[in-house]
Design an enzyme around this catalytic site. Structure first.
Site, PDB file in Angstrom:
ATOM      1  N   CYS A  46       0.816  -1.216   0.000  1.00  0.00           N
ATOM      2  CA  CYS A  46       0.000   0.000   0.000  1.00  0.00           C
ATOM      3  C   CYS A  46       0.855   1.274   0.000  1.00  0.00           C
ATOM      4  O   CYS A  46       1.524   1.561  -0.982  1.00  0.00           O
ATOM      5  CB  CYS A  46      -0.982  -0.046   1.167  1.00  0.00           C
ATOM      6  SG  CYS A  46      -2.416   1.042   0.962  1.00  0.00           S
TER       7      CYS A  46
ATOM      8  N   HIS B 273      -3.834  -5.452   0.067  1.00  0.00           N
ATOM      9  CA  HIS B 273      -3.464  -5.945   1.401  1.00  0.00           C
ATOM     10  C   HIS B 273      -3.478  -7.469   1.459  1.00  0.00           C
ATOM     11  O   HIS B 273      -4.525  -8.078   1.713  1.00  0.00           O
ATOM     12  CB  HIS B 273      -4.433  -5.380   2.450  1.00  0.00           C
ATOM     13  CG  HIS B 273      -4.210  -3.942   2.755  1.00  0.00           C
ATOM     14  ND1 HIS B 273      -3.409  -3.519   3.796  1.00  0.00           N
ATOM     15  CD2 HIS B 273      -4.658  -2.824   2.138  1.00  0.00           C
ATOM     16  CE1 HIS B 273      -3.371  -2.190   3.818  1.00  0.00           C
ATOM     17  NE2 HIS B 273      -4.126  -1.751   2.820  1.00  0.00           N
TER      18      HIS B 273
ATOM     19  N   GLU C  13      -2.349  -9.277   3.780  1.00  0.00           N
ATOM     20  CA  GLU C  13      -2.563  -9.749   5.155  1.00  0.00           C
ATOM     21  C   GLU C  13      -4.041  -9.803   5.514  1.00  0.00           C
ATOM     22  O   GLU C  13      -4.426 -10.428   6.514  1.00  0.00           O
ATOM     23  CB  GLU C  13      -1.823  -8.842   6.151  1.00  0.00           C
ATOM     24  CG  GLU C  13      -2.535  -7.586   6.565  1.00  0.00           C
ATOM     25  CD  GLU C  13      -2.619  -6.516   5.467  1.00  0.00           C
ATOM     26  OE1 GLU C  13      -3.377  -5.543   5.641  1.00  0.00           O
ATOM     27  OE2 GLU C  13      -1.925  -6.646   4.440  1.00  0.00           O
TER      28      GLU C  13
END
Length: 355
Positions: free
Chosen positions: A246, A331, A333
């Site tokens: 990001c 993202h 994660e």
């Protein structure tokens, strides 16, 4: 209590006050996630912004342990309907009480569909939430147009270095406003993760001799982080493997001569398809950003486009030539697919191990 959302174009939405009963001015953005409202509220990337949730019912499973940081970050919270009777075996309280505890003003009962359409048509706008029924538009509108987010990375970053112990590769995580699950995803794979404040000098990280460097997500305009970009140039010149997510992805591009630009209304939600250009496979990703890297501005001898957004063709990742560096805009994660893109952490670990 009545509350009003006033946009900088003069549009006014009337609803009910939730959370803290105080005036708030911020940039108004929308998130299309159907679940995960607590992760949204505790994502440091929302510092300096107020969030509109497009899904009509928010708070139905209450407040659970799914925190991405120790506190909530948005300046304000805007929903169609706030659940008053949450039900979940992990529920630890109601969302409205949480907003009050975190001192976040909000508004419920407005037409979030109409609001979202306006933000899509006109682009992201600044706005105010107020409970003052005698508000004066002539005084408020200049204040809205003059609002700027400022240096939110310094606010969102940790202030002191800390370590998550592990017996695997040693990772230096640069915290620009990192979500907890980034460090956790590495730690669960055995990595020892040392988290550094955003303005840590590159020389300090290099001297620690990590096996790899992780550049985190974070809030705000990437171009404002001039001193951080200069430090990333030094990290780029090393042979240490680097993985960036990001804001980290944007900052690494800027450190290597690339350009970023502001999207009309950003990508925020858990349903954004991205294509891996190495095999044309498409992943459903979680995203939260208002800026993007202009892939055409990158020197092809320095970096090549690795991922693209299927919806609008914007850049979603870069692979750096002759370097053990790759970066993504989304993202990995997060769990929207639910864990489709988690393999990127495994790729980073293989890179650190020389596989």
């Amino acid at each position: 209590m009545k509350a009003f959302l006033i946009l900088e174009d003069g549009t006014v939405f009337t609803g009910t006050s939730i959370g803290a009963a105080r005036d708030m001015i911020s940039e108004i953005v929308f998130n299309t996630s159907m679940t995960g409202y607590l992760e949204v509220l505790t994502d440091p990337s929302y510092a300096g912004q107020a969030v509109v949730m497009t899904y009509p019912l928010i708070g139905n499973y209450g407040v659970t342990p799914d925190m991405e940081s120790k506190r909530a970050w948005p300046d304000g919270y805007i929903v169609r309907e706030l659940s008053r009777m949450p039900s979940n075996f992990r529920c630890e309280g109601g969302l409205e009480d949480f907003l009050k505890e975190q001192d976040i003003p909000g508004i419920a009962g407005i037409d979030t569909r109409a609001l979202t359409k306006r933000l899509r048509e006109k682009g992201t706008m600044n706005g105010m939430i107020t409970t003052n029924e005698n508000y004066d538009l002539h005084q408020i509108l200049p204040r809205l147009k003059g609002y700027a987010i400022g240096d939110v990375v310094s606010q969102a970053s940790c202030q002191e270095r800390y370590v998550l112990e592990g017996d695997g590769p040693r990772v230096a995580l640069m915290d620009f406003g990192a979500k907890n699950n980034i460090a956790r995803s590495l730690n669960q794979r055995g990595c020892q993760v040392t988290v550094y404040p955003a303005h840590t000098p590159a020389d300090e990280i290099i001297a620690a001799d990590p096996d790899g460097i992780m550049l985190s997500n974070g809030p705000g305009d990437p171009q404002m982080n001039v001193s951080i970009i200069e430090e990333l140039k030094k990290l780029y010149r090393t042979e240490i493997p680097i993985f960036a997510i990001c804001l980290g992805h944007q900052l690494m591009a800027l450190a290597n001569g690339g350009k970023t630009y502001k999207l009309k209304y950003g990508h925020r939600g858990g349903n954004h398809p991205v294509k891996d250009l190495s095999d044309s496979r498409v992943y459903i990703s979680s995203q939260n950003h208002g800026y993007a890297v202009d892939a055409s501005s990158m020197d092809p001898a320095v970096a090549k486009e690795a991922f693209v957004n299927v919806n609008d063709g914007t850049n979603e990742g870069l692979r750096y030539i002759g370097k053990k560096i790759f970066t993504v805009q989304f993202h990995p994660e997060a769990c929207p697919g639910p864990k489709d893109s988690g393999y990127l952490f495994d790729r980073f670990i293989d890179m650190m191990k020389g596989v």
